[in-house]
Design a protein around this motif. Structure first.
Motif, PDB file in Angstrom:
ATOM      1  N   ALA A 182     -15.077   1.984   3.212  1.00 36.06           N
ATOM      2  CA  ALA A 182     -14.478   1.904   1.830  1.00 36.06           C
ATOM      3  C   ALA A 182     -14.552   0.504   1.633  1.00 36.06           C
ATOM      4  O   ALA A 182     -14.948  -0.360   2.257  1.00 36.06           O
ATOM      5  CB  ALA A 182     -12.824   2.220   2.094  1.00 36.06           C
ATOM      6  N   ARG A 197     -12.159   1.957 -10.854  1.00 38.94           N
ATOM      7  CA  ARG A 197     -12.736   2.526  -9.670  1.00 38.94           C
ATOM      8  C   ARG A 197     -13.378   3.763  -9.762  1.00 38.94           C
ATOM      9  O   ARG A 197     -12.877   4.542 -10.521  1.00 38.94           O
ATOM     10  CB  ARG A 197     -11.534   2.481  -8.536  1.00 38.94           C
ATOM     11  CG  ARG A 197     -10.683   3.362  -8.834  1.00 38.94           C
ATOM     12  CD  ARG A 197      -9.917   3.664  -7.618  1.00 38.94           C
ATOM     13  NE  ARG A 197     -10.740   4.558  -6.616  1.00 38.94           N
ATOM     14  CZ  ARG A 197     -10.937   4.300  -5.451  1.00 38.94           C
ATOM     15  NH1 ARG A 197     -10.138   3.460  -4.881  1.00 38.94           N
ATOM     16  NH2 ARG A 197     -11.864   5.059  -4.490  1.00 38.94           N
ATOM     17  N   ASP A 229     -14.377   7.624  -7.598  1.00 37.18           N
ATOM     18  CA  ASP A 229     -13.223   8.592  -6.847  1.00 37.18           C
ATOM     19  C   ASP A 229     -13.382   7.925  -5.509  1.00 37.18           C
ATOM     20  O   ASP A 229     -14.004   7.278  -4.966  1.00 37.18           O
ATOM     21  CB  ASP A 229     -14.030  10.059  -6.935  1.00 37.18           C
ATOM     22  CG  ASP A 229     -13.899  10.378  -8.208  1.00 37.18           C
ATOM     23  OD1 ASP A 229     -13.139  10.488  -8.842  1.00 37.18           O
ATOM     24  OD2 ASP A 229     -14.726  11.747  -8.193  1.00 37.18           O
ATOM     25  N   TRP A 230     -12.190   8.491  -4.601  1.00 33.13           N
ATOM     26  CA  TRP A 230     -11.791   8.013  -3.547  1.00 33.13           C
ATOM     27  C   TRP A 230     -12.455   8.660  -2.655  1.00 33.13           C
ATOM     28  O   TRP A 230     -12.515   9.898  -2.158  1.00 33.13           O
ATOM     29  CB  TRP A 230     -10.311   8.120  -3.372  1.00 33.13           C
ATOM     30  CG  TRP A 230     -10.092   7.649  -1.997  1.00 33.13           C
ATOM     31  CD1 TRP A 230     -10.522   6.755  -1.239  1.00 33.13           C
ATOM     32  CD2 TRP A 230      -8.490   7.514  -1.520  1.00 33.13           C
ATOM     33  NE1 TRP A 230      -9.531   6.219  -0.366  1.00 33.13           N
ATOM     34  CE2 TRP A 230      -8.353   6.909  -0.372  1.00 33.13           C
ATOM     35  CE3 TRP A 230      -7.272   8.108  -2.136  1.00 33.13           C
ATOM     36  CZ2 TRP A 230      -7.095   6.796   0.306  1.00 33.13           C
ATOM     37  CZ3 TRP A 230      -6.187   8.192  -1.406  1.00 33.13           C
ATOM     38  CH2 TRP A 230      -6.064   7.297  -0.205  1.00 33.13           C
ATOM     39  N   HIS A 238      -3.625  -0.239  -2.862  1.00 33.69           N
ATOM     40  CA  HIS A 238      -4.218   0.239  -3.454  1.00 33.69           C
ATOM     41  C   HIS A 238      -4.419   1.744  -2.899  1.00 33.69           C
ATOM     42  O   HIS A 238      -4.186   2.858  -3.673  1.00 33.69           O
ATOM     43  CB  HIS A 238      -5.689  -0.138  -3.251  1.00 33.69           C
ATOM     44  CG  HIS A 238      -6.835   0.329  -4.370  1.00 33.69           C
ATOM     45  ND1 HIS A 238      -7.282  -0.452  -5.193  1.00 33.69           N
ATOM     46  CD2 HIS A 238      -7.066   1.689  -4.621  1.00 33.69           C
ATOM     47  CE1 HIS A 238      -8.199   0.172  -6.067  1.00 33.69           C
ATOM     48  NE2 HIS A 238      -8.083   1.412  -5.634  1.00 33.69           N
ATOM     49  N   SER A 239      -4.434   2.138  -1.570  1.00 32.61           N
ATOM     50  CA  SER A 239      -4.763   3.367  -0.897  1.00 32.61           C
ATOM     51  C   SER A 239      -3.147   4.112  -0.949  1.00 32.61           C
ATOM     52  O   SER A 239      -3.402   5.186  -1.263  1.00 32.61           O
ATOM     53  CB  SER A 239      -5.124   3.191   0.463  1.00 32.61           C
ATOM     54  OG  SER A 239      -4.571   2.570   1.233  1.00 32.61           O
ATOM     55  N   LEU A 245      -2.912   5.438  -4.691  1.00 29.45           N
ATOM     56  CA  LEU A 245      -3.574   6.614  -5.067  1.00 29.45           C
ATOM     57  C   LEU A 245      -3.170   7.743  -4.180  1.00 29.45           C
ATOM     58  O   LEU A 245      -2.770   8.633  -4.651  1.00 29.45           O
ATOM     59  CB  LEU A 245      -5.059   6.341  -4.542  1.00 29.45           C
ATOM     60  CG  LEU A 245      -5.824   5.237  -5.207  1.00 29.45           C
ATOM     61  CD1 LEU A 245      -7.363   5.328  -4.802  1.00 29.45           C
ATOM     62  CD2 LEU A 245      -6.123   5.672  -6.701  1.00 29.45           C
ATOM     63  N   GLN A 246      -2.684   7.531  -3.029  1.00 26.65           N
ATOM     64  CA  GLN A 246      -2.230   8.459  -2.047  1.00 26.65           C
ATOM     65  C   GLN A 246      -0.983   9.070  -2.598  1.00 26.65           C
ATOM     66  O   GLN A 246      -0.882  10.531  -2.813  1.00 26.65           O
ATOM     67  CB  GLN A 246      -2.249   8.270  -0.660  1.00 26.65           C
ATOM     68  CG  GLN A 246      -2.222   9.411   0.354  1.00 26.65           C
ATOM     69  CD  GLN A 246      -0.875  10.051   0.529  1.00 26.65           C
ATOM     70  OE1 GLN A 246       0.281   9.737   0.095  1.00 26.65           O
ATOM     71  NE2 GLN A 246      -0.953  11.507   0.670  1.00 26.65           N
TER      72      GLN A 246
END
Length: 997
Positions: A206, A526, A528-529, A646-647, A650-651
C-alpha cells in the motif's frame, strides 16, 4: 538612641522557616519506578474508572504500533501526547479511557521470521503455514511484553493488563466480519491492475508502506516508427488553424500520409524493463509538437541523416543534444497537429525482432492523456498499462483492459513466455539491480531502436520494510471499490465510500486544521483500495470464488450468510489459523455447496485493513470502548494521513457510513538538534530508554510539553539539558510552597475578601490561568498550557510573589497577612499540582504525597479544582500591573548599586521614587511599596526627578534616586529600621518584637 546589640540572641529558631523533606535533587531515574509500582498496587486506573462512573466519556483510540522492536523517540512522543490528552481530560471531569493496542499481523513481523529462517538456511515455503503463523504470533507476543514495559516506564496510564491486539482471536474474528461486509455490500471485487510490488517481499504494498529514496535509473530515448497514417482530408484545417497562421501552413505541408511515412515518435523512460510491455504512446493535445529532420551527425551517434522525429517543440533541443546533435545538425520541418498525432499508428521497437517469433508484431496506437507534459522527456509517454497507474487509467477509460500484459512475475522476472528476456530480473532478492534493464537496452541498440541513453538519480518508491526499490506490476488483486454504491446506497453522507469519506472529513475537528486539507486531497484523488497481500501472517480474505468463472461474472464470489457465520464462529474459537487447517474449505462450505466447484482465497488482508478495523473491536465491541462506537480523538504522526487515519476512514465509511473519529490530532517527526533526520548510521538517535536512565521520564515528558508538536520536533543532549534546567526551576517553586505550607490547617484559612491586595491579585491570576489551562487542554495546546504555567510559576510566583512574601511567611507571627499568604499557597498548591499532573506525572505525584502521604492518595485521582469567577478583578490587576511597572525601575536601580558593591542586599536601601502620574502615586501609596520592592523603606514623590536619577527607557514617568536605609539592622528580619533596639526583645524591630510575644 539604639540599644546595645552585642549580646543579641540568635533568633533563627524563632522564624517560621520552610519545613519539607522534598529534595532539591529529583533523582527521577531511581525514584520513578517506585511510583509506577505504587500506582499498580493501588489500581489507579480502575479507581479512576470507578470515580468517573456517570461522567461524560472521552475516548482516545490508540493507533497500534507494530510489535517488532524496542521503542524509538517517535513512539515516546506519540504515547506521551496521548497520555497528556487522557490525563487532562480525566482531571477536567470526563471519564477518559485509554486502551493501548498493538498491530500484530503483517509484513514487519513476518519479515523478521523469514530473516531467522534464512539465517538457518530454511525455506519458509516448505514449513507448514499454521506452524509458521504460530512463530509469528510468538514473536509478536514477546515484543508486546517488552514494549508494554517501555511504555509504562514513560508514565503512560491505561488498561495495560487488557490491551487490544489485532491477533486476539476475537479481533481476528471481527476483522474477518468487517471484510465480509465489503463482500456482501458489493464493493469487493477482484481486478488485475498495476500495483506497487516488492520483489524482495514478494507482495503488493500500500502507499502507506512506501517511502521515497534517491535511486539511480537508466534513461532511454526510444523512437517508435510510424507505420500508418489515417487522417481525413483537411480535418486539421477546420479546428487547428482557421486563421491561416504559420502553424496552419506548416500543418498543410504535413497533411499527407507520405510526409509521415517512416518518421518516428520519440519517447523517454526511466524504466527500460517496461518497454517489452508497451502497448501505446500518449501525447497531450495542449502541447506544441514539430517534425524534425536530421541533416548532419557526428561520428558516434545512433541517429542517421534523413531520420525524422516528432518531438515536443519545448524539448526538441534537449533531445537532440542527448543524441549528440547540435543545432546545425537538424531542422524543423513543420507543426504537427493533435489530429495528425491521433491518426498515427506506430510499430513496437521490437517489431520483426529476430528470435521473438512475432511477439511484438502488433500496432501501437497514439492516445491522448492529460498526464503528458513538456517539462522533461520528449512530450510523449511510453505507455505500458500493466506497469503504471496513469497508463492503466488511460486503457481503462477506453475499455482496452483486454490488452493488458502479464509479462513480469513476483520476483520482478520476465515470465517464460517473453522472448529474449525470459527469466531476467529487474531486482534481486536483496533489492539490487539485475540484468533486465541492460538486456532491454542492449536489444534496442541491436535493433536500431535507441536514439540516446543516460542515467538519472531521482526520488523512487522503496519498501519501508526492506528498504528495497519496488516496481509497478500488473497482478490480480482484491479491491474495495470506492466509487461504487455501497449496498442500497442509502446514506446521509453519500452513496459511495469516497462520497461518505469526503463528507465525513468536514464533520471532524482537525488539529492542526491543515490535516483536513491533506486527507481530503488524498481521498479525493485516490484509486480503489487494494485489500490483498500475498503473505501468510494475517487475517485471510475469507471468501470463495467459483471455479472457471470470470471476476466480472455475477456468481464469481460466494455470498452466503451461513458460510460467513461458520467462518466467524471458527475464528472466535481458534483464530484465523482455522482458515488454513486441513478440511477448512469443506467445513465452511458445509453441505450446501459442491466443494469442488469453489476455490478458497488464501491472500491475507492488507495490515492497514486490520488497523483500520480496530474501531470495530475496541470502540464498538468492548465495555470500556465508546458508547456510540466513535472515538473522540485519533492521535498519530502526520504520516498517518496516508496510513491509519486514511484506512480507518475508508474502512468505517464502507461498513458504517461515517468516520470512526470526531477529532484527529497530528504531530510532526523527531529530528536531531541540527534538524537532521535521525539515523543509527549517523549516530544521532535518541532512545527513550537512554533519556529515562539519565534524566527520568518526566524530563522526556516535559520536552514533549515544551515543544510545538504540530511541526517536526528536535531533541538532543543540549536540548535535554535546557529542559532539565526548566524542570529544576519549576521543582524549586513547588519545593518553596511545600516548605511554607508546613502544618497548614483549615483553621488557618482566610476568605478571599479578607485578604490583602497582593493575595487577591494572585487569585485573579489563578482565575485567568484556570480558563487558559482548561481551554488549552481542551484544544490539546500543551505547549501553550505549560508555557503559561511555567512563566507564572517562575516569574510571577518565584520572582515576584514568593520573593515579596518570604518576609511575612518567615517573620510574621500569627498575622492576618501570613494566614492569607498561606491560604493562597494552599490554593496555588492544589491548582498547580493538578494542572501540571498530566505533564509531570511522577513529580506532581511526589509533590502531592509530600503533603498528603496516605497509602491510597494520588494526585492522579484528583480533579482540577473549580476556580470561582469572582476571583477575577480586572481593576485590581490593572493597578498591580502599574505597581509592577514601577517596581521594575526600582529593582533595576538597586541592581546597579549591588553590582557596584554599594549595598549587599536590597534591604539596605530606602530609595526615593519619582512618579509623574498622580494615579500611579496613589496606587503605590495604598500598598506597602517597600515590601513590594523588598527594601527597608521607600519614598514616593511627585517632584521632578534630578538628571542623575535612574531611569529605564521603556518605562516613562518613573525615576529612582538611591538612598541607604536609616537605622539599625533587625537581627531577626534583617530590615534596617529606626525603631530597632527600642523594644522588649533586644535587636529587633517592632514587627518582630510582636511576633516574639
Amino acid at each position: 538612641m539604639c540599644a546595645d546589640t552585642t549580646d543579641t540572641p540568635d533568633y533563627k529558631d524563632t522564624l517560621n522557616l520552610p519545613q519539607t523533606e522534598f529534595p532539591m535533587r529529583a533523582g527521577l531515574p531511581k525514584r520513578e519506578p517506585g511510583w509506577l509500582e505504587r500506582w499498580e498496587e493501588i489500581g489507579i486506573y480502575d479507581r479512576l474508572r470507578e470515580k468517573a462512573e456517570g461522567r461524560k466519556p472521552f475516548t482516545l483510540h490508540d493507533g497500534p504500533p507494530y510489535a517488532n522492536g524496542h521503542l524509538h523517540i517517535g513512539h515516546a512522543l506519540n504515547k506521551v501526547l496521548k497520555d497528556m490528552v487522557v490525563r487532562s481530560q480525566q482531571m477536567m471531569g470526563h471519564d477518559a479511557r485509554y486502551i493501548p493496542g498493538w498491530d500484530c499481523h503483517g509484513l514487519p513481523i513476518e519479515w523478521k521470521i523469514e530473516e531467522q529462517y534464512r539465517a538457518k538456511g530454511l525455506d519458509k515455503d516448505k514449513v507448514d503455514i499454521v506452524d509458521f503463523r504460530q512463530e509469528c504470533r510468538r514473536f509478536a507476543e514477546g515484543w508486546i511484553d517488552v514494549q508494554r514495559d517501555e511504555f509504562k516506564r514513560l508514565g503512560i496510564t491505561g488498561t495495560w493488563e487488557k490491551p487490544y491486539l489485532t491477533m486476539d482471536f476475537r479481533a481476528e474474528r471481527i476483522i474477518a466480519e468487517e471484510f465480509q461486509k465489503f463482500l456482501m455490500n458489493g464493493t469487493l471485487y477482484q481486478g488485475s491492475k498495476p500495483v506497487m510490488w516488492s520483489p524482495v517481499e514478494k507482495t503488493a504494498l500500500a502507499e502507506a508502506e512506501i517511502e521515497y529514496h534517491d535511486h539511480q535509473s537508466h534513461t532511454i530515448w526510444v523512437p517508435f516508427r510510424i507505420v500508418s497514417f489515417d487522417l481525413p482530408d483537411a480535418e486539421w484545417s477546420d479546428e487547428e488553424a482557421p486563421d491561416g497562421s504559420r502553424e496552419a501552413a506548416e500543418a498543410a505541408k504535413l497533411s499527407t500520409a507520405a510526409q509521415f511515412e517512416g518518421a518516428k515518435v520519440v519517447i523517454w523512460t526511466t524504466t527500460p524493463w517496461t518497454i517489452p510491455s508497451n502497448k501505446a504512446v500518449a501525447y497531450n493535445p495542449e502541447i506544441s509538437y514539430g517534425l524534425y529532420e536530421v541533416t548532419g551527425r557526428p561520428e558516434e551517434c545512433w541517429a542517421r541523416i534523413g531520420d525524422r522525429y516528432i518531438l515536443a517543440d519545448a524539448l526538441a533541443e534537449d533531445v537532440m543534444g542527448r543524441a549528440r546533435l547540435d543545432e546545425t545538425m537538424y531542422r524543423r520541418l513543420g507543426h504537427v497537429t493533435q489530429h495528425q498525432l491521433a491518426a498515427m499508428t506506430l510499430a513496437h521497437p521490437f517489431r520483426d525482432l529476430e528470435g521473438a517469433n512475432g511477439f511484438w508484431d502488433y500496432d501501437v496506437p497514439m492516445i491522448d492523456g492529460d498526464h503528458v507534459t513538456d517539462d522533461a522527456g520528449t512530450g510523449f509517454v511510453h505507455t505500458a498499462p500493466s506497469h503504471g497507474a496513469e497508463d492503466y487509467e488511460c486503457f481503462q477509460k477506453r475499455g482496452w483492459l483486454d490488452r493488458m500484459t502479464h509479462n513480469v512475475g513476483e520476483e520482478s522476472e520476465f515470465l517464460p513466455h517473453v522472448p529474449i528476456f525470459a527469466g531476467l530480473r529487474v531486482f534481486n532478492h536483496k533489492g539490487k539491480e539485475e540484468k533486465a534493464n541492460k538486456a532491454v537496452i542492449d536489444t534496442l541498440v541491436a535493433a536500431g531502436g535507441l536514439l540516446a541513453r543516460g542515467r538519472q538519480t531521482h526520488s523512487y518508491p522503496h519498501s519501508w520494510r526492506s528498504k528495497a526499490p519496488v516496481i509497478f506490476r500488473n497482478t490480480p488483486q482484491w479491491f474495495a471499490a470506492i466509487d461504487k454504491p455501497v449496498g442500497d446506497g442509502q446514506d446521509e453522507n453519500g452513496t459511495t465510500i469516497r462520497e461518505r469519506a469526503l463528507t465525513s472529513i468536514d464533520k471532524v475537528t482537525w488539529t492542526p486544521r491543515t490535516g483536513r486539507n491533506r486527507l481530503y486531497t488524498m481521498i479525493e484523488g485516490r484509486p480503489d483500495w487494494v485489500l490483498s497481500r500475498q503473505r501468510a501472517w494475517g487475517v485471510p480474505l475469507t471468501c470463495f470464488t467459483r471455479k472457471g468463472a470470470m471476476p466480472t461474472d455475477a456468481d464469481f464470489l460466494l455470498r452466503d450468510e451461513n458460510v460467513n457465520a461458520r467462518i466467524l464462529a471458527a475464528f472466535e474459537e481458534e483464530g484465523a489459523d482455522a482458515w488454513y487447517k486441513p478440511g477448512a474449505k469443506e467445513r465452511f462450505l458445509g453441505n450446501e455447496y459442491d466443494h469442488e466447484e469453489w476455490d478458497q482465497v488464501f491472500d491475507i488482508l492488507d495490515v492497514w485493513f486490520d488497523s483500520g478495523s480496530t474501531h470495530s473491536f475496541v470502540l464498538r465491541d468492548r465495555e470500556d470502548g465508546s458508547e456510540d462506537g466513535i472515538a473522540d480523538l485519533y492521535l498519530e504522526g502526520t504520516d498517518q494521513h496516508r496510513g491509519w487515519f486514511h484506512s480507518s476512514l475508508l474502512q468505517s465509511c464502507g461498513t458504517q457510513g461515517r468516520a470512526p473519529y470526531r477529532g484527529v490530532l497530528t504531530h510532526g517527526f523527531t529530528l536531531d538538534e541540527k534538524g537532521n533526520k535521525m539515523s543509527k548510521s549517523l549516530g544521532n538517535t535518541v532512545a527513550p530508554d537512554d533519556v529515562t536512565k539519565q534524566y527520568g521520564a518526566d524530563i522526556l515528558r516535559l520536552w514533549v510539553a515544551q515543544s510545538d508538536y504540530t511541526a517536526d520536533l528536535r531533541i538532543g543532549p543540549e536540548i535535554l539539558k535546557g529542559v532539565a534546567d526548566s524542570y529544576r526551576r519549576l521543582r524549586n517553586t513547588m519545593r518553596f510552597m511545600l516548605g511554607a505550607l508546613a502544618h497548614f490547617e483549615e483553621s488557618d484559612r482566610t476568605a478571599p475578601e479578607d485578604m490583602p491586595e497582593l493575595e487577591r491579585w494572585v487569585l485573579h491570576r489563578l482565575a485567568e490561568l484556570d480558563e487558559r489551562v482548561r481551554t488549552g487542554y481542551a484544544a490539546y495546546d500543551f505547549q501553550g498550557v505549560f508555557q503559561a504555567l511555567f512563566n507564572f510559576a517562575t516569574v510571577e510566583l518565584s520572582a515576584f510573589y514568593f520573593d515579596i512574601r518570604k518576609d511575612a511567611l518567615y517573620c510574621d507571627g500569627d498575622t492576618a497577612r501570613r494566614r492569607a499568604a498561606r491560604t493562597v499557597l494552599d490554593i496555588l498548591f492544589h491548582r498547580l499540582t493538578t494542572w501540571l499532573a498530566p505533564v509531570l506525572v511522577f513529580t506532581m505525584e511526589e509533590v502531592w504525597l509530600e503533603r498528603f502521604p496516605s497509602e491510597t492518595s494520588s494526585v492522579h485521582l484528583e480533579d482540577m479544582p473549580e476556580t470561582p469567577g469572582s476571583w477575577r478583578d480586572d481593576g485590581l490587576a490593572a493597578k498591580w500591573a502599574e505597581i509592577r511597572r514601577v517596581r521594575r525601575v526600582v529593582t533595576a536601580a538597586l541592581e546597579v548599586q549591588r553590582t557596584e558593591k554599594v549595598i549587599g542586599a536590597s534591604l539596605e536601601a530606602a530609595p526615593r521614587v519619582h512618579v509623574d502620574s498622580a494615579a500611579t502615586r496613589a496606587a503605590l501609596e495604598s500598598v506597602h511599596f517597600e515590601d513590594v520592592c523588598i527594601t527597608s523603606d521607600v519614598e514616593i514623590t511627585g517632584d521632578t526627578a534630578p538628571a542623575e536619577a535612574y531611569r529605564l527607557p521603556e518605562i516613562e514617568g518613573v525615576a529612582v534616586v538611591f538612598a541607604k536605609a536609616e537605622g539599625e539592622k533587625c537581627q531577626r528580619c534583617w530590615k534596617i529600621l529606626p525603631d530597632v533596639g527600642t523594644h522588649t526583645h533586644p535587636g529587633v524591630c517592632g514587627r518582630c518584637d510582636a511576633a516574639l510575644g
